[in-house]
Design an enzyme around this catalytic site. Structure first.
Site, mmCIF file in Angstrom:
data_model
loop_
_atom_site.group_PDB
_atom_site.id
_atom_site.type_symbol
_atom_site.label_atom_id
_atom_site.label_comp_id
_atom_site.label_asym_id
_atom_site.label_seq_id
_atom_site.Cartn_x
_atom_site.Cartn_y
_atom_site.Cartn_z
ATOM 1 N N LYS A 76 0.849 -1.201 0.000
ATOM 2 C CA LYS A 76 0.000 0.000 0.000
ATOM 3 C C LYS A 76 0.879 1.243 0.000
ATOM 4 C CE LYS A 76 -4.092 -2.037 2.167
ATOM 5 N NZ LYS A 76 -5.045 -1.990 3.295
ATOM 6 N N LYS A 81 6.945 1.562 3.805
ATOM 7 C CA LYS A 81 6.672 2.540 4.859
ATOM 8 C C LYS A 81 5.288 2.363 5.492
ATOM 9 C CE LYS A 81 10.318 5.414 4.814
ATOM 10 N NZ LYS A 81 11.087 5.833 6.012
ATOM 11 N N SER A 106 8.632 14.150 2.541
ATOM 12 C CA SER A 106 8.426 14.624 1.178
ATOM 13 C C SER A 106 7.767 13.584 0.284
ATOM 14 C CB SER A 106 9.767 15.051 0.562
ATOM 15 O OG SER A 106 10.701 13.996 0.620
ATOM 16 N N ASP A 205 19.396 -18.092 3.476
ATOM 17 C CA ASP A 205 20.681 -17.988 4.169
ATOM 18 C C ASP A 205 20.960 -16.547 4.566
ATOM 19 O OD1 ASP A 205 21.877 -20.782 3.862
ATOM 20 O OD2 ASP A 205 21.343 -20.304 1.794
ATOM 21 N N GLY A 212 18.721 3.616 4.471
ATOM 22 C CA GLY A 212 18.649 5.071 4.498
ATOM 23 C C GLY A 212 18.668 5.488 5.952
ATOM 24 N N GLY A 213 17.483 5.791 6.502
ATOM 25 C CA GLY A 213 17.391 6.094 7.923
ATOM 26 C C GLY A 213 17.562 4.865 8.800
ATOM 27 N N GLY A 214 17.285 3.700 8.239
ATOM 28 C CA GLY A 214 17.570 2.461 8.949
ATOM 29 C C GLY A 214 16.374 1.720 9.509
ATOM 30 N N GLU A 235 23.969 0.366 0.421
ATOM 31 C CA GLU A 235 23.878 1.823 0.276
ATOM 32 C C GLU A 235 24.503 2.284 -1.032
ATOM 33 O OE1 GLU A 235 24.413 3.889 4.558
ATOM 34 O OE2 GLU A 235 26.136 2.702 3.932
ATOM 35 N N ALA A 241 26.970 8.953 0.581
ATOM 36 C CA ALA A 241 25.667 8.407 0.985
ATOM 37 C C ALA A 241 25.811 7.117 1.779
ATOM 38 C CB ALA A 241 24.794 8.166 -0.241
ATOM 39 N N SER A 347 12.276 -2.258 -1.810
ATOM 40 C CA SER A 347 11.654 -1.382 -0.823
ATOM 41 C C SER A 347 10.474 -0.573 -1.344
ATOM 42 C CB SER A 347 12.698 -0.437 -0.228
ATOM 43 O OG SER A 347 13.382 0.256 -1.273
#
Length: 370
Positions: A76, A81, A106, A205, A212-214, A235, A241, A347
């Site tokens: 969704k 997120k 954002s 395995d 990013g923020g983790g 990353e 970065a 992601s």
């Protein structure tokens, strides 16, 4: 939200409990495989391919890898997120919900919080920076959120939130990644992935996620702790970065990042609480980084070979598997002839056809932060 110390501990059991709490509100996203990408991941890179890298002149790694892709691009609002947002808000009391929620973002987090508020019938204010893409502002508004436009910097966003809190006393701010309830919610993706691969009569395995923020990586490391499944982060390295990778090497969290990597969802420094998880070697086995060109190559493969619509950030883990020789040699050494089954978490897929076209034709194009 309340301080980190006042909440559920970060354990696998807590992730399982989080999944029970949110599973009726989220999509059970599919897991896809690709024989083509398995073959590419298991094929040594050529000397010509390595010539322009830090591994020039070295013998190419020869890992054996089978890949399992958890497609959170089908979640969704188009990204993982939604998991953390649903969990964080579900943990609020009825009184807290009645006073409303807030967030600043954002894109992905903004839309996730707006969706949760609409689902539960909760008043919501979202602060979005002036540089956010108009389509993303419109998307957040379409979910019923009251959107407040702020200046582009983090201090300006936080100032706008502070003003809203004065006008709406008692409202709860839902953070994007640096909170236990967010971390636990994001960890539910790996629980599903683990179970889905078992249903294919095999076992994972390792799992590799973007960093990013983790929230996603810390949640995955928490969920898999004690299972024997190794967890890795990935990353972009453009303009520093790869703060997580660098932080592990210097044994200290890096608090500031300024980068315009094409992996726009990964431009954030690792959160304070998230760092305590990913810096624990019993939970996370390593972080690896890749170049912008390698991210684009991986994205092209996913689009053309798997026919799956993803954003650049989602392709960073695959880029590590295919192109980072340190990671590949580690797999070869530890897995031997047996090889590894590696779960890759896609992601999100919040990009546009126009943005993808520009990404591959305009070398100066910088995607909007999603």
């Amino acid at each position: 939200m309340a301080s980190n110390s006042e909440h559920t501990s970060l354990t696998r059991t807590s992730v399982i409990e989080a999944h029970e709490l949110i599973k009726e509100y989220i999509h059970y996203t599919p897991v896809h495989t690709s024989k083509t990408l398995d073959e590419l991941a298991s094929t040594p890179r050529s000397s010509e391919d390595l010539a322009s890298t830090e591994w020039k002149g070295q013998e190419a790694a020869k890992p054996k890898i089978n890949l399992f892709f958890k497609c959170e691009n089908y979640q969704k609002i188009g990204a993982f997120k939604a998991r953390g947002a649903f969990h964080a808000v579900s943990r609020l009391t009825p009184e807290e919900k009645s006073k409303g929620i807030m967030a600043h973002s954002s894109g992905n987090h903004a839309q996730a919080v707006a969706l949760v508020a609409k689902t539960f019938g909760i008043p919501v204010h979202i602060v979005m920076p002036s540089i956010a893409a108009p389509s993303k502002i419109a998307g957040t508004k379409s979910l019923g959120a009251k959107v407040v436009i702020s200046g582009p910097s983090l201090p300006e966003r936080e100032a706008a939130i502070a003003e809203l809190l004065e006008e709406n006393p008692g409202a709860t701010v839902i953070p994007p990644y640096d909170h236990p309830h967010i971390i636990l919610g994001q960890g539910t993706a790996s629980l599903e992935l683990e179970d889905q691969v078992k249903k294919l009569d095999t076992d994972l395995d390792a799992i590799i996620t973007p960093l990013g923020g983790g929230g996603l990586l810390a949640g995955t490391a928490t969920a898999m702790h004690g299972t024997g499944i190794r967890v890795f982060g990935s990353e972009p390295r453009f303009q520093g970065a790869n703060d997580g990778e660098r932080g592990l090497k210097q044994r200290a969290r890096i608090s500031s990042v300024s980068t315009l990597t094409i992996a726009d969802g990964l431009r954030t420094p690792v959160g304070i609480l998230n760092w305590t998880v990913i810096s624990d070697s019993s939970k996370l086995k390593g972080i690896y980084s890749v170049t912008e060109e390698q991210i684009k190559k991986a994205m092209k493969l996913v689009l053309e070979r798997m026919k799956i619509f993803v954003e650049p950030s989602a392709c960073v883990p695959l880029a590590v598997v295919l192109y980072n020789e340190d990671f590949r040699k580690m797999v070869e050494t530890q897995a031997g002839d047996k090889g590894w089954n590696i779960g890759v978490i896609f992601s999100g897929g919040n990009t546009t056809v126009d943005a993808i076209a520009k990404l591959f034709t305009d070398p100066k194009f910088i995607p909007d932060r999603v």
